[in-house]
Design an enzyme around this catalytic site. Structure first.
Site, PDB file in Angstrom:
ATOM      1  N   LYS A  82     -68.550  16.421  10.515  1.00 59.85           N
ATOM      2  CA  LYS A  82     -69.222  16.300  12.061  1.00 59.85           C
ATOM      3  C   LYS A  82     -68.372  17.293  12.693  1.00 59.85           C
ATOM      4  CE  LYS A  82     -69.356  13.753  16.261  1.00 59.85           C
ATOM      5  NZ  LYS A  82     -69.154  12.647  16.784  1.00 59.85           N
TER       6      LYS A  82
ATOM      7  N   LYS B  83     -73.661  16.416  10.601  1.00 59.53           N
ATOM      8  CA  LYS B  83     -73.914  16.337  12.176  1.00 59.53           C
ATOM      9  C   LYS B  83     -73.437  17.414  12.952  1.00 59.53           C
ATOM     10  CE  LYS B  83     -73.580  13.163  16.003  1.00 59.53           C
ATOM     11  NZ  LYS B  83     -72.897  11.825  16.213  1.00 59.53           N
TER      12      LYS B  83
HETATM   13  C1  PBG Z   1     -68.671  10.605  19.086  1.00 61.26           C
HETATM   14  C2  PBG Z   1     -70.300  10.818  18.828  1.00 61.26           C
HETATM   15  C3  PBG Z   1     -71.115  12.003  19.361  1.00 61.26           C
HETATM   16  C4  PBG Z   1     -72.369  11.810  19.006  1.00 61.26           C
HETATM   17  C5  PBG Z   1     -72.539  10.440  18.456  1.00 61.26           C
HETATM   18  N1  PBG Z   1     -71.050   9.959  18.301  1.00 61.26           N
HETATM   19  C6  PBG Z   1     -70.497  13.284  20.163  1.00 61.26           C
HETATM   20  C7  PBG Z   1     -69.205  13.426  20.568  1.00 61.26           C
HETATM   21  O1  PBG Z   1     -68.418  13.821  19.596  1.00 61.26           O
HETATM   22  O2  PBG Z   1     -68.759  13.643  21.518  1.00 61.26           O
HETATM   23  C8  PBG Z   1     -73.420  12.746  19.246  1.00 61.26           C
HETATM   24  C9  PBG Z   1     -74.907  12.428  19.226  1.00 61.26           C
HETATM   25  C10 PBG Z   1     -75.787  13.443  19.906  1.00 61.26           C
HETATM   26  O3  PBG Z   1     -75.223  14.468  20.259  1.00 61.26           O
HETATM   27  O4  PBG Z   1     -76.906  12.978  19.840  1.00 61.26           O
HETATM   28  N2  PBG Z   1     -68.205   9.390  18.597  1.00 61.26           N
END
Ligand code: PBG
Length: 337
Positions: A206, A261
């Protein structure tokens, strides 16, 4: 052995266009396809009844109160969608610096899991495990007085959160927090409580990405996070070898599925993990990717079916399933093809 490129210079014996002459031929030799069962639909949930709130930066996506989720889920199931991932948007009054609302057995996410499982037992439910919707500071874990995100202290709370989801009936927990050791901690906690069949989808790779902006508006963590960033736990966009190490660690710690991601800008990471670790890989077409496509489609710069091409790219890269806000739209498009 890979065929040599002897076709070069072999014209007119070799004519690749022969396999493109018509749709029937093209279909016979097609290497990848996109199906509604490849999709996971992320759903934003709010308290209340009869509520549907538009999200400014994500045209077409709404935050739904639970009764509306249950109503819409009938249509999602009819369209053939088979999996949801649930994201709660928590009232400001319930946020704490330790995010304790995250493991409230009667919290919004837990109630949503229970109600969906009761009404749609065949629908696979994934649940986000991270503290950002629940913390006053917007980080995915707890912090010390200097604002540093604490790893091991966060793990304890994340394990409680995951267990509360398992107790509510979730099929797979999806830790998106990027703390070290969370997969092992969650796996052991689930095993000890008898939840041996609850899977773990580990967000191993991520990245600390600008593409999450609209999501943070959607769950209301952007105002809490302010100008801070998540670069002490989410990955540097410049790295890929590190993604392989993270994924290998998560597999060793008991992850069933590895998540990458964001999606389209990181498809090389999907392919490398797939090739080197040979595990199921999920990918996330995140909020910023959704917003970009929608903006171009609404402006008339791109046709709507560009979405299908974008999602097919995930399949070509080796993703087994794709999280996408376009899931409902794509299910409709595929039905009418
Ligand atoms: C954080 C989380 C994020 C997303 C899903 N879970 C973003 C972040 O790290 O602030 C992003 C999903 C998206 O942008 O569609 N737990």
């Amino acid at each position: 052995m890979r065929q040599s490129l002897s076709g070069l210079g072999a014209y007119p014996l070799v004519r690749p266009r022969r396999l493109r002459v018509d749709e029937a031929t093209r279909t016979l030799v097609r290497e990848n396809s996109l199906s509604v069962t490849d999709l996971v639909y992320p759903v934003f949930i709010i308290e209340g009844t009869g509520k549907r709130e538009a999200i400014k930066t994500m045209p077409g996506i709404e935050r739904l109160s639970l009764d509306q989720v249950l109503k819409d889920a009938e249509r999602w199931v009819d369209l053939g969608l088979s999996a949801l991932n649930l994201y709660p948007c928590i009232d400001l009054a319930l946020k704490r610096s330790d995010g304790r609302e995250s493991y409230n057995p009667d919290g919004l996410q837990q109630r949503a899991i229970r109600a969906l499982k009761e009404n749609f037992p065949q629908l696979k439910l994934l649940s986000d495990v991270a503290l950002d919707p629940f913390t006053t500071h917007g980080h995915d874990g707890v912090i010390d007085e200097k604002g540093r995100v604490l790893n091991d202290e966060s793990l304890e709370i994340l394990a409680k959160q995951a267990l509360s989801h398992a107790e509510a009936g979730v099929d797979m927990v999806a830790p998106s927090d990027m703390m070290d050791g969370r997969t092992r901690t969650l796996r052991l906690a689930l095993e000890e409580s008898g939840f041996t069949d609850v899977g773990i989808v580990a967000y191993s790779a991520k990245y600390a990405s600008k593409y999450y902006g609209p999501f943070r508006d959607a769950i209301g963590s952007s105002s809490s996070l302010g100008k801070k960033d998540k670069r002490t736990y989410q990955m540097d966009p410049a790295n890929i070898e590190e993604a392989l190490r993270e994924a290998a660690l998560d597999v060793a710690e008991g992850a069933d599925i590895i998540m990458v991601k964001p999606g389209m800008p990181y498809l090389d990471v999907v392919r490398r993990i797939k090739d080197e670790l040979n595990v199921p890989v999920f990918a996330w077409q995140v909020s910023g990717e959704y917003a970009m496509h929608m903006a171009a489609i609404q402006a008339g710069y791109l046709p709507e079916d560009t979405i299908l091409e974008a999602l097919l790219a995930f399949k070509r890269a080796g993703a087994s399933a794709i999280h996408t806000y376009f899931a409902v739209k794509v299910a409709e498009m595929l039905k009418h093809q």
